[in-house]
Scaffold this motif. Sequence first.
Motif, PDB file in Angstrom:
ATOM      1  N   ALA A 164     -11.088  -0.653   3.103  1.00  0.00           N
ATOM      2  CA  ALA A 164     -11.157   0.220   4.279  1.00  0.00           C
ATOM      3  C   ALA A 164     -12.355   1.155   4.176  1.00  0.00           C
ATOM      4  CB  ALA A 164      -9.869   1.034   4.411  1.00  0.00           C
ATOM      5  N   GLU A 165     -12.583   1.697   2.988  1.00  0.00           N
ATOM      6  CA  GLU A 165     -13.705   2.614   2.778  1.00  0.00           C
ATOM      7  C   GLU A 165     -15.041   1.878   3.005  1.00  0.00           C
ATOM      8  OE1 GLU A 165     -13.794   5.805   2.515  1.00  0.00           O
ATOM      9  OE2 GLU A 165     -15.984   5.840   2.265  1.00  0.00           O
ATOM     10  N   ALA A 198      -4.164   6.631   5.537  1.00  0.00           N
ATOM     11  CA  ALA A 198      -4.024   7.061   4.145  1.00  0.00           C
ATOM     12  C   ALA A 198      -5.368   6.940   3.422  1.00  0.00           C
ATOM     13  CB  ALA A 198      -2.958   6.225   3.442  1.00  0.00           C
ATOM     14  N   ALA A 199      -6.163   5.947   3.823  1.00  0.00           N
ATOM     15  CA  ALA A 199      -7.474   5.742   3.186  1.00  0.00           C
ATOM     16  C   ALA A 199      -8.528   6.689   3.762  1.00  0.00           C
ATOM     17  CB  ALA A 199      -7.913   4.287   3.375  1.00  0.00           C
ATOM     18  N   THR A 211      -6.517  -2.125  -0.382  1.00  0.00           N
ATOM     19  CA  THR A 211      -6.608  -1.754   1.033  1.00  0.00           C
ATOM     20  C   THR A 211      -7.545  -0.559   1.210  1.00  0.00           C
ATOM     21  OG1 THR A 211      -4.329  -2.518   1.315  1.00  0.00           O
ATOM     22  CG2 THR A 211      -5.232  -1.112   3.057  1.00  0.00           C
ATOM     23  N   VAL A 212      -7.389   0.440   0.344  1.00  0.00           N
ATOM     24  CA  VAL A 212      -8.192   1.664   0.465  1.00  0.00           C
ATOM     25  C   VAL A 212      -9.682   1.356   0.244  1.00  0.00           C
ATOM     26  CG1 VAL A 212      -8.691   3.888  -0.640  1.00  0.00           C
ATOM     27  CG2 VAL A 212      -6.323   3.254  -0.135  1.00  0.00           C
ATOM     28  N   GLU A 213      -9.978   0.546  -0.783  1.00  0.00           N
ATOM     29  CA  GLU A 213     -11.405   0.297  -1.081  1.00  0.00           C
ATOM     30  C   GLU A 213     -12.075  -0.546   0.003  1.00  0.00           C
ATOM     31  OE1 GLU A 213     -12.463  -0.638  -5.058  1.00  0.00           O
ATOM     32  OE2 GLU A 213     -11.549   1.219  -5.794  1.00  0.00           O
ATOM     33  N   ASP A 218      -2.191   0.482  -3.468  1.00  0.00           N
ATOM     34  CA  ASP A 218      -2.931   0.702  -2.227  1.00  0.00           C
ATOM     35  C   ASP A 218      -4.441   0.544  -2.440  1.00  0.00           C
ATOM     36  OD1 ASP A 218      -3.124   2.899  -3.909  1.00  0.00           O
ATOM     37  OD2 ASP A 218      -3.181   4.363  -2.284  1.00  0.00           O
ATOM     38  N   PHE A 256       0.807  -1.227   0.000  1.00  0.00           N
ATOM     39  CA  PHE A 256       0.000   0.000   0.000  1.00  0.00           C
ATOM     40  C   PHE A 256       0.837   1.273   0.000  1.00  0.00           C
ATOM     41  CE2 PHE A 256       0.450   1.902   4.189  1.00  0.00           C
ATOM     42  CZ  PHE A 256       1.153   0.888   4.844  1.00  0.00           C
ATOM     43  N   ALA A 274      -2.098   2.549   6.745  1.00  0.00           N
ATOM     44  CA  ALA A 274      -2.927   2.313   5.556  1.00  0.00           C
ATOM     45  C   ALA A 274      -4.329   2.888   5.749  1.00  0.00           C
ATOM     46  CB  ALA A 274      -3.003   0.811   5.262  1.00  0.00           C
ATOM     47  N   GLU A 311       1.703   3.666  -4.662  1.00  0.00           N
ATOM     48  CA  GLU A 311       0.496   3.829  -5.499  1.00  0.00           C
ATOM     49  C   GLU A 311       0.748   3.177  -6.844  1.00  0.00           C
ATOM     50  OE1 GLU A 311      -1.092   7.756  -5.801  1.00  0.00           O
ATOM     51  OE2 GLU A 311      -1.053   8.005  -3.630  1.00  0.00           O
TER      52      GLU A 311
END
Length: 335
Positions: free
Chosen positions: A273-274, A300-301, A269-271, A266, A260, A297, A263
């Motif tokens: 997490a969202e 960052a998200a 992990t970001v999706e 990531d 992550f 992570a 770029e």
Amino acid sequence: MFRTLDEADVRGKRVLVRVDLNVPVENGKVADTTRIERAAPTIREIADKGGKVILRFHPGEERNDPGFVAQLAALGDIFVNDAFSAAHRAHASVEGIAHRLPTYAGRSMQDELEALTNVLRTPVRPLAAIVGGAKVSTKLDLLGSLLAKVDTLVIGGGMANTFLAACGHSVGKSLCEHDLLPTAHEIMAQAKSKGRELVLPVDAVVAKTFAANAPSRVVAVDGVGDDEMILDIGPRSIERVCSVLARIKTLVWNGPFGAFELEPFDIGTVEVAEAAAELTAAGKIVTVAGGGDTVAALNAAGATGRFTYVSTAGGAFLEWLEGKPLPGVEVLRAG
Ligand code: AMP
């Protein structure tokens, strides 16, 4: 269950407070102040109630040296431990001191203990865990203990590659612990015999170099080229993990789904997490995450604030999840 500041009469007392201010420093500046902000309420509360706060730092600490413990104990009347992140260490200011002075959990320690206790001791089910990160070898105990507790175990990150290889997929140049394929088989067999659902990636984002913005493509897990490495989970895997989130009530998360820090690797992990953050904000699930990389992570998200609880502790969080007694927590038990 634990002695907290509610029971401590601090007025006029010298109160030794154990905090963890081990913060990341970049170019001489503190890059993340989370730990400092979390320590502040305990310090303020003791000062407001008329206690004299003493914080310190000493090299004799890590040996839990009895002489140093005695010197430390002589400085204060009461000991308050507010550093959950150090609770897995039998150090002087975590464990030794507690045998000499009346000891209480600080507010940040208390928050952490309450959040973790609620989630793992009496979870609202179904309970799922996401375990990601680099290696299977560092999280073997964790996988074993989680399999005993969770309904669904989602495996992501570099460690998933070892499982994919154990399933017979070629993982090219991916991070993979080939010597642990038998262990991965064992974990999969254990999941089956216990009736746990094990979720592995079904597709991946692969690149030829481990670098930000390296040219990449999405492949099914059986389509990784010999000169390629898996750096993130793919969109179908993200969808699968989100479908797990949609049918559970509690989530425990340690470890990212991909590299992550680089770029666009990531995105997995970001999706996820969202999605977890949205479900939490809507009151549909309880989410607890922890571990240094996981917190970075989630930060960052932009998801941290919407999770039920995010633990800043790395090793202590893992050992807690593994069900190990933590020296710094054991000495806080009431009775
Ligand atoms: P851990 O400390 O075990 O939670 O591992 C976190 C690290 O795993 C992060 O630095 C990630 O970059 C790394 N990581 C996650 N997935 C991969 C992957 N597929 N390939 C290489 N490194 C990964």
